[in-house]
Design a protein around this motif. Structure first.
Motif, mmCIF file in Angstrom:
data_model
loop_
_atom_site.group_PDB
_atom_site.id
_atom_site.type_symbol
_atom_site.label_atom_id
_atom_site.label_comp_id
_atom_site.label_asym_id
_atom_site.label_seq_id
_atom_site.Cartn_x
_atom_site.Cartn_y
_atom_site.Cartn_z
ATOM 1 N N GLU A 301 0.809 -1.216 0.000
ATOM 2 C CA GLU A 301 0.000 0.000 0.000
ATOM 3 C C GLU A 301 0.846 1.271 0.000
ATOM 4 O OE1 GLU A 301 -2.343 -0.746 3.467
ATOM 5 O OE2 GLU A 301 -4.005 -1.602 2.316
ATOM 6 N N ALA A 302 2.135 1.140 0.292
ATOM 7 C CA ALA A 302 3.004 2.322 0.352
ATOM 8 C C ALA A 302 3.390 2.767 -1.056
ATOM 9 C CB ALA A 302 4.260 2.004 1.155
ATOM 10 N N PRO A 303 3.387 4.064 -1.337
ATOM 11 C CA PRO A 303 3.769 4.538 -2.668
ATOM 12 C C PRO A 303 5.259 4.428 -2.953
ATOM 13 C CG PRO A 303 3.310 6.400 -1.214
ATOM 14 C CD PRO A 303 2.929 5.165 -0.459
ATOM 15 N N SER A 304 6.074 4.279 -1.917
ATOM 16 C CA SER A 304 7.523 4.166 -2.091
ATOM 17 C C SER A 304 8.121 3.522 -0.856
ATOM 18 C CB SER A 304 8.152 5.548 -2.317
ATOM 19 O OG SER A 304 8.023 6.333 -1.144
ATOM 20 N N VAL A 305 9.403 3.168 -0.940
ATOM 21 C CA VAL A 305 10.085 2.617 0.222
ATOM 22 C C VAL A 305 10.136 3.642 1.338
ATOM 23 C CG1 VAL A 305 12.316 1.795 1.086
ATOM 24 C CG2 VAL A 305 11.460 0.971 -1.097
ATOM 25 N N GLU A 306 10.426 4.882 0.984
ATOM 26 C CA GLU A 306 10.549 5.934 1.993
ATOM 27 C C GLU A 306 9.227 6.201 2.705
ATOM 28 O OE1 GLU A 306 13.635 5.942 -0.912
ATOM 29 O OE2 GLU A 306 11.471 6.192 -1.186
ATOM 30 N N ALA A 307 8.120 6.050 1.987
ATOM 31 C CA ALA A 307 6.809 6.335 2.571
ATOM 32 C C ALA A 307 6.208 5.142 3.300
ATOM 33 C CB ALA A 307 5.848 6.798 1.473
ATOM 34 N N THR A 308 6.924 4.028 3.343
ATOM 35 C CA THR A 308 6.423 2.834 4.016
ATOM 36 C C THR A 308 6.357 3.058 5.527
ATOM 37 O OG1 THR A 308 7.409 1.435 2.303
ATOM 38 C CG2 THR A 308 6.824 0.365 4.360
ATOM 39 N N ALA A 334 15.513 -7.298 11.266
ATOM 40 C CA ALA A 334 16.717 -6.460 11.297
ATOM 41 C C ALA A 334 16.684 -5.400 10.202
ATOM 42 C CB ALA A 334 17.962 -7.327 11.158
ATOM 43 N N VAL A 335 16.231 -5.787 9.008
ATOM 44 C CA VAL A 335 16.133 -4.826 7.904
ATOM 45 C C VAL A 335 15.101 -3.752 8.225
ATOM 46 C CG1 VAL A 335 15.558 -4.537 5.466
ATOM 47 C CG2 VAL A 335 16.915 -6.508 6.201
ATOM 48 N N ALA A 336 13.969 -4.148 8.775
ATOM 49 C CA ALA A 336 12.935 -3.176 9.135
ATOM 50 C C ALA A 336 13.443 -2.210 10.212
ATOM 51 C CB ALA A 336 11.670 -3.898 9.599
ATOM 52 N N VAL A 337 14.194 -2.752 11.188
ATOM 53 C CA VAL A 337 14.785 -1.891 12.228
ATOM 54 C C VAL A 337 15.741 -0.889 11.593
ATOM 55 C CG1 VAL A 337 16.389 -1.890 14.183
ATOM 56 C CG2 VAL A 337 14.490 -3.516 14.131
ATOM 57 N N ALA A 338 16.530 -1.327 10.628
ATOM 58 C CA ALA A 338 17.467 -0.427 9.949
ATOM 59 C C ALA A 338 16.738 0.710 9.250
ATOM 60 C CB ALA A 338 18.304 -1.210 8.947
ATOM 61 N N MET A 339 15.582 0.383 8.645
ATOM 62 C CA MET A 339 14.824 1.407 7.943
ATOM 63 C C MET A 339 14.153 2.382 8.912
ATOM 64 S SD MET A 339 15.552 0.614 4.911
ATOM 65 C CE MET A 339 14.499 1.773 4.033
ATOM 66 N N THR A 340 14.041 1.973 10.182
ATOM 67 C CA THR A 340 13.394 2.826 11.190
ATOM 68 C C THR A 340 14.418 3.591 12.015
ATOM 69 O OG1 THR A 340 11.590 1.226 11.357
ATOM 70 C CG2 THR A 340 11.767 2.839 13.124
ATOM 71 N N ARG A 341 15.485 2.898 12.434
ATOM 72 C CA ARG A 341 16.442 3.482 13.385
ATOM 73 C C ARG A 341 17.821 3.702 12.793
ATOM 74 N NH1 ARG A 341 14.944 -1.185 17.735
ATOM 75 N NH2 ARG A 341 12.653 -0.893 17.686
ATOM 76 N N TYR A 366 23.903 -12.278 4.041
ATOM 77 C CA TYR A 366 24.998 -11.501 3.457
ATOM 78 C C TYR A 366 24.474 -10.389 2.552
ATOM 79 C CZ TYR A 366 28.603 -14.631 5.225
ATOM 80 O OH TYR A 366 29.454 -15.332 6.042
ATOM 81 N N ALA A 367 23.415 -10.672 1.789
ATOM 82 C CA ALA A 367 22.856 -9.655 0.894
ATOM 83 C C ALA A 367 22.240 -8.512 1.704
ATOM 84 C CB ALA A 367 21.812 -10.278 -0.020
ATOM 85 N N ALA A 368 21.507 -8.850 2.779
ATOM 86 C CA ALA A 368 20.930 -7.813 3.623
ATOM 87 C C ALA A 368 22.022 -6.983 4.284
ATOM 88 C CB ALA A 368 20.027 -8.442 4.689
ATOM 89 N N ARG A 369 23.078 -7.652 4.725
ATOM 90 C CA ARG A 369 24.194 -6.939 5.355
ATOM 91 C C ARG A 369 24.863 -6.008 4.349
ATOM 92 N NH1 ARG A 369 29.575 -7.520 6.848
ATOM 93 N NH2 ARG A 369 29.982 -6.844 9.004
ATOM 94 N N ALA A 370 25.022 -6.478 3.113
ATOM 95 C CA ALA A 370 25.630 -5.643 2.075
ATOM 96 C C ALA A 370 24.797 -4.382 1.839
ATOM 97 C CB ALA A 370 25.768 -6.443 0.787
ATOM 98 N N HIS A 371 23.480 -4.560 1.785
ATOM 99 C CA HIS A 371 22.592 -3.421 1.540
ATOM 100 C C HIS A 371 22.698 -2.395 2.666
ATOM 101 C CE1 HIS A 371 19.138 -1.092 0.381
ATOM 102 N NE2 HIS A 371 18.475 -1.416 1.472
ATOM 103 N N LEU A 372 22.726 -2.864 3.914
ATOM 104 C CA LEU A 372 22.807 -1.936 5.037
ATOM 105 C C LEU A 372 24.178 -1.271 5.114
ATOM 106 C CD1 LEU A 372 20.793 -3.733 7.871
ATOM 107 C CD2 LEU A 372 20.019 -2.238 6.031
ATOM 108 N N LEU A 373 25.230 -2.007 4.779
ATOM 109 C CA LEU A 373 26.558 -1.397 4.737
ATOM 110 C C LEU A 373 26.622 -0.310 3.665
ATOM 111 C CD1 LEU A 373 28.769 -4.601 5.139
ATOM 112 C CD2 LEU A 373 28.685 -2.656 6.747
#
Length: 410
Positions: A301-308, A334-341, A366-373
């Motif tokens: 339902e979110a129009p973008s990642v940022e608006a999620t 962990a990914v959701a926490v990264a997008m919040t905090r 490893y892929a999630a870690r790469a994205h957050l790094l």
């Protein structure tokens, strides 16, 4: 009639024919063989002649004749049948026709429960469900899971033998047994869908046939039971599958959610999935499939990642961890926490998962870690993490994407 139309018709009729034979004769494994021979005969003839006026009755007749031949060839089986017949009262010597079942029964649903009996290993449950209920051939099931056809045939045979030896009745389970069996059915459908949506190995990113089949069977189950977790699973499948058109580029390369054109997502599926989960959540205890569907709905339902609504997603993941704590849920949390905090908070959680052997070497970690790094600005570390994820992935499409991300950071 076009070959595709015949194939779709036979796939839909396969569990109904098998259920009719098992209800009438028993002998699950022999009935399944006879059904497959009837389907093969139809697949050979119907594209040229067209299907008969009553395709289901035609298939049941052909399969019943073949089953009778097979049973007559098995002397030991015939002796058992004679013994049982002598023990039955006269009013039960004549069975109802093969295509007539109780009004409140659905043979396909019974087959689902039968194939997903908890005594079978998960691999056997999946293989037998796709073969007996989904109508896939042994070769198709083998290709879906990248194993030789002979190995898959042995797996299916062992599963059928275990069901035969268990003496399970051909009927819907009741009471606590039904609840346990329903959990197994939902788990199998969930695994089949996930393999179709993100293939573990092979050249293709996803398998449309497995996704479609899992959704079809979940729809069938939802029509026949009011369990909110069934509605939750169907909603989760629809909401996740709705993103499929935007998941790959014109050349078949993977497109991550953050870069997808959300206008290509299937709006009708999103609306249906959202309605299902909104109706299911107020109906008693909330289960893991309902929570995952609620998370998927927030994404869709979110129009973008940022608006999620990431804080809400974090809260839902924490509820999910309270009732279904597993490393994949923790990874997504962990990914959701990264997008919040912020990415550092997420990286701490991902690094802690390195001590869990179930997910420590999983390419998704490893892929999630790469994205957050990468989000944290640590370009070199992110590139190495993308390469580490690519080395561990067995899916060629995912490997190409991960190598491309690493090359872009170089």
């Amino acid at each position: 009639m076009a070959d595709g139309g015949v194939e779709d018709l036979l796939r839909a009729l396969a569990p109904q024919v098998l259920g009719a034979l098992v209800r009438r004769y028993g002998h699950f494994d022999t009935a399944e063989d006879a059904t497959q021979e009837a389907l093969l005969a139809a697949a050979t003839r119907w594209p040229d002649t067209g299907p008969p006026d009553d395709p289901k009755a035609w298939l049941i007749t052909v399969a019943s004749r073949r089953l009778t031949d097979l049973l007559r060839a098995e002397q030991a089986c015939r002796r058992r049948e004679d013994t049982v017949a002598r023990q039955l009262p006269p009013d039960r010597w004549l069975a109802p026709p093969a295509d007539h079942g109780p009004d409140d029964a659905d043979d396909t649903l019974i087959l689902l429960f039968l194939c997903c009996h908890p005594s079978l290993p998960p691999a056997g449950q999946i293989a037998l469900t796709l073969r007996a209920v989904g109508g896939l051939s042994t070769a198709e099931v083998a290709r879906a899971f990248l194993v030789p056809e002979t190995a898959m045939a042995r797996r299916i045979t062992r599963a059928k033998q275990r069901i035969r030896d268990s003496g399970l009745p051909f009927a819907l389970p009741a009471g606590p047994d039904r609840s346990a069996r329903l959990d197994a059915v939902l788990h199998v459908l969930y695994l089949v869908f996930n393999e179709g949506y993100a293939s573990t190995a092979g050249e293709r990113l996803h398998r449309a046939d497995l996704r479609v089949e899992a959704i079809r069977l979940a729809r069938l189950l939802h029509r026949l039971t009011e369990d909110p977790e069934v509605a939750g699973l169907l909603a989760l499948m629809l909401l996740t599958d709705a993103r499929t058109p935007a998941r790959t580029g014109p050349d078949g390369t993977l497109v991550p959610m953050a870069e997808q054109d959300r206008r290509r997502w299937r709006g009708e599926q999103i609306a249906e999935g959202t309605r299902l989960v909104e109706a299911a959540l107020p109906r008693g205890a909330v289960g893991p499939y309902q929570l995952q569907a609620a998370i998927a709905a927030l994404h869709d339902e979110a129009p973008s990642v940022e608006a999620t609504d990431w804080p809400q997603i974090v809260a839902l993941y924490e509820m999910l961890l309270a009732i279904s704590d597993n490393p994949v849920v923790r990874l997504n949390h962990a990914v959701a926490v990264a997008m919040t905090r912020g990415p550092r908070a997420g990286l701490e959680l991902l690094d802690a998962l390195g001590a869990d052997r179930r997910v420590a070497e999983d390419p998704r970690r490893y892929a999630a870690r790469a994205h957050l790094l990468e989000l944290a600005g640590e370009t070199d570390a992110a590139r190495q993490a993308y390469l580490s994820a690519a080395r561990r992935s067995m899916n060629l499409a995912q490997q190409r994407y991960l190598h491309a991300r690493a090359a872009r950071l170089a």
